[in-house]
Design a protein around this motif. Structure first.
Motif, PDB file in Angstrom:
ATOM      1  N   GLY A   1       7.970  -4.815   3.557  1.00 22.96           N
ATOM      2  CA  GLY A   1       9.301  -4.586   3.032  1.00 22.96           C
ATOM      3  C   GLY A   1       9.334  -4.467   1.528  1.00 22.96           C
ATOM      4  O   GLY A   1      10.308  -3.953   0.964  1.00 22.96           O
ATOM      5  N   ASN A   2       8.288  -4.923   0.851  1.00 19.44           N
ATOM      6  CA  ASN A   2       8.180  -4.770  -0.592  1.00 19.44           C
ATOM      7  C   ASN A   2       7.314  -3.576  -0.974  1.00 19.44           C
ATOM      8  O   ASN A   2       6.794  -3.494  -2.094  1.00 19.44           O
ATOM      9  CB  ASN A   2       7.648  -6.050  -1.235  1.00 19.44           C
ATOM     10  N   VAL A   3       7.162  -2.648  -0.035  1.00 21.16           N
ATOM     11  CA  VAL A   3       6.597  -1.328  -0.317  1.00 21.16           C
ATOM     12  C   VAL A   3       7.682  -0.321   0.031  1.00 21.16           C
ATOM     13  O   VAL A   3       8.228  -0.331   1.133  1.00 21.16           O
ATOM     14  CB  VAL A   3       5.326  -1.059   0.512  1.00 21.16           C
ATOM     15  N   ARG A   4       8.010   0.523  -0.912  1.00 24.20           N
ATOM     16  CA  ARG A   4       9.124   1.458  -0.733  1.00 24.20           C
ATOM     17  C   ARG A   4       8.641   2.881  -0.950  1.00 24.20           C
ATOM     18  O   ARG A   4       7.801   3.136  -1.821  1.00 24.20           O
ATOM     19  CB  ARG A   4      10.247   1.138  -1.725  1.00 24.20           C
ATOM     20  N   GLY A   5       9.167   3.807  -0.147  1.00 20.01           N
ATOM     21  CA  GLY A   5       8.821   5.191  -0.370  1.00 20.01           C
ATOM     22  C   GLY A   5       9.045   6.063   0.839  1.00 20.01           C
ATOM     23  O   GLY A   5       9.767   5.716   1.768  1.00 20.01           O
ATOM     24  N   ASP A   6       8.385   7.238   0.800  1.00 22.94           N
ATOM     25  CA  ASP A   6       8.493   8.222   1.868  1.00 22.94           C
ATOM     26  C   ASP A   6       7.101   8.762   2.143  1.00 22.94           C
ATOM     27  O   ASP A   6       6.103   8.159   1.739  1.00 22.94           O
ATOM     28  CB  ASP A   6       9.472   9.338   1.470  1.00 22.94           C
TER      29      ASP A   6
END
Length: 431
Positions: free
Chosen positions: A318-323
């Motif tokens: 959840g503390n990795v964000r992106g696409d």
């Protein structure tokens, strides 16, 4: 699950005006306030800035009926009304509290947003809209829209102000930039560039770009498009672990400079003293045996031969964000200098045992290659009960740094983490 909320309003001088009629919001997590701001505007035609939690009808989140204090933006229409909406009588303790964070005070959100707007204007990015996203004892967050895309204002508490230092080190060529390691282990001797560039080959960057750093814990961050990767599977976590290993390698040679710049120092047996100090006054009976042997365990951990490094401190998906094109490790507020095993244990939580073992095995192989003679698997085994014990101390630190009305966020976390630590220590002793 949803929430029922009651919003108690004050004016710009902090005078109580009354409460808006209760309404439902779709998200259950108490610190999320975007839906509260939106609900007050859509249902009652008033603009508000949520200041802080007042109380709730249950001992801890999520859900339930929750009361918040909010400042009315704009002048009230008259006594007992806001924007023409009749207000219900409500009592509020107006006394200041020494542990109240700046953003939880009347006028605090406006001051923080004004700073961010000025900084973005200076960068040639006029702000077209502002949306409050979160407020609680650990942070306040706003989204600021500009023609070039959104930016994010994050404000940090006085007891954990070091995230901007870490992010600056990770993402810029600052004086604290990582440099080749020279500590008697074979790591990173000829790695070029900055720490952020090291992780791009896995498509994962070390942190969001810092646009500006201000007073009272304010930091302005560039947007990271996409979603937080809660529930990500083994493949995503393996990629995060590989990218994060390169960042940790590069940080080995910078740990003293990071500590000097304010990053918490939890190296070696110093971690034991830090844990005991923060847990003082809490009932630690369930984990007494683990605490009694903690220094001995930490010395054995040191003998496993892994270097101290920069630790994220909460490296879950959840503390990795992106696409699909770009992923960024976010939320470094819990970062510290210490043992790299903490992050791999957090990253593999929630995976089934075979998948977790594969991710840990790959992590151990990387460390054996880069720090010859070390014993990463033994280190992880020793560290496994220490990880929740450290978390118990972190939660205790939160409680010591926040006003009593916000204790429900964390008060149950301390005994739960202590119980988990004791259970893991007992399992290791009987294995």
């Amino acid at each position: 699950m949803s929430r029922a909320v009651t919003v108690v309003l004050v004016d710009a001088a902090g005078r109580p005006l009354g409460a808006l009629p209760p309404f439902e919001v779709p998200d259950p997590w108490w610190q999320q306030v975007a839906s509260i701001v939106d609900g007050a505007r859509r249902r009652h035609g008033v603009d508000v800035a949520v200041l802080r939690l007042l109380d709730a009808d249950r001992p801890h989140p999520p859900g339930g009926h929750v009361r918040y204090l909010a400042q009315l933006i704009g002048a009230p229409a008259g006594p007992g009304a806001a924007g023409g909406v009749p207000l219900e009588p409500a009592t509020v303790d107006r006394a200041p509290h020494p542990l109240r964070q700046p953003w939880a005070q009347v006028g605090g959100p406006a001051r923080s947003v004004a700073w961010a707007v000025d900084e973005l204007r200076r960068l040639g990015r006029p702000v077209t809209a502002v949306a409050q996203q979160r407020t609680w004892n650990l942070s306040a967050i706003w989204r600021l829209d500009t023609p070039e895309g959104p930016a994010w204002l994050k404000q940090l508490p006085t007891f954990a102000p070091h995230e901007p230092t870490v992010l600056t080190w990770l993402t810029t060529r600052s004086p604290l930039r990582a440099r080749p390691v020279d500590q008697g282990v074979g790591v990173g001797a000829d790695l070029p560039g900055d720490a952020n560039s090291l992780s791009t080959e896995e498509g994962i960057e070390a942190g969001p770009v810092v646009l500006a750093v201000g007073e009272e814990g304010r930091v302005l961050l560039e947007d990271v498009p996409g979603e937080d990767l809660y529930g990500a599977g083994e493949g995503v976590r393996a990629g995060v672990a590989a990218a994060h290993h390169r960042v940790q390698l590069r940080s080995v040679g910078a740990v003293d400079r990071l500590v000097a710049a304010g990053v918490p120092d939890l190296r070696g047996v110093g971690l034991g003293a830090w844990v005991r100090e923060r847990l003082a006054g809490h009932d630690v009976t369930v984990a007494a045996r683990l605490l009694d042997g903690l220094d001995k365990r930490l010395r054995r951990l040191r003998d496993c031969g892994l270097p101290d490094t920069l630790v994220h401190g909460d490296l879950h998906p959840g503390n990795v964000r992106g696409d699909d094109a770009r992923r960024v490790v976010i939320d470094w507020a819990d970062a510290f200098v210490g043992h790299p095993g903490f992050d791999i244990l957090r990253l593999t939580e929630g995976l089934d045992a075979p998948a977790a073992a594969r991710v840990v095995d790959a992590w151990a192989d990387r460390w054996r290659a880069d720090a010859p003679g070390c014993d990463p698997r033994r280190a992880v085994d020793l560290l496994r009960p220490v990880a929740p014990l450290r978390l118990a101390a972190v939660y205790a630190m939160f409680l010591a740094g926040i006003e009593p009305s916000e204790h429900p966020y964390h008060v149950h976390d301390v005994p739960a983490a202590l119980a988990q630590a004791a259970e893991l220590a007992q399992a290791a002793d009987t294995a």
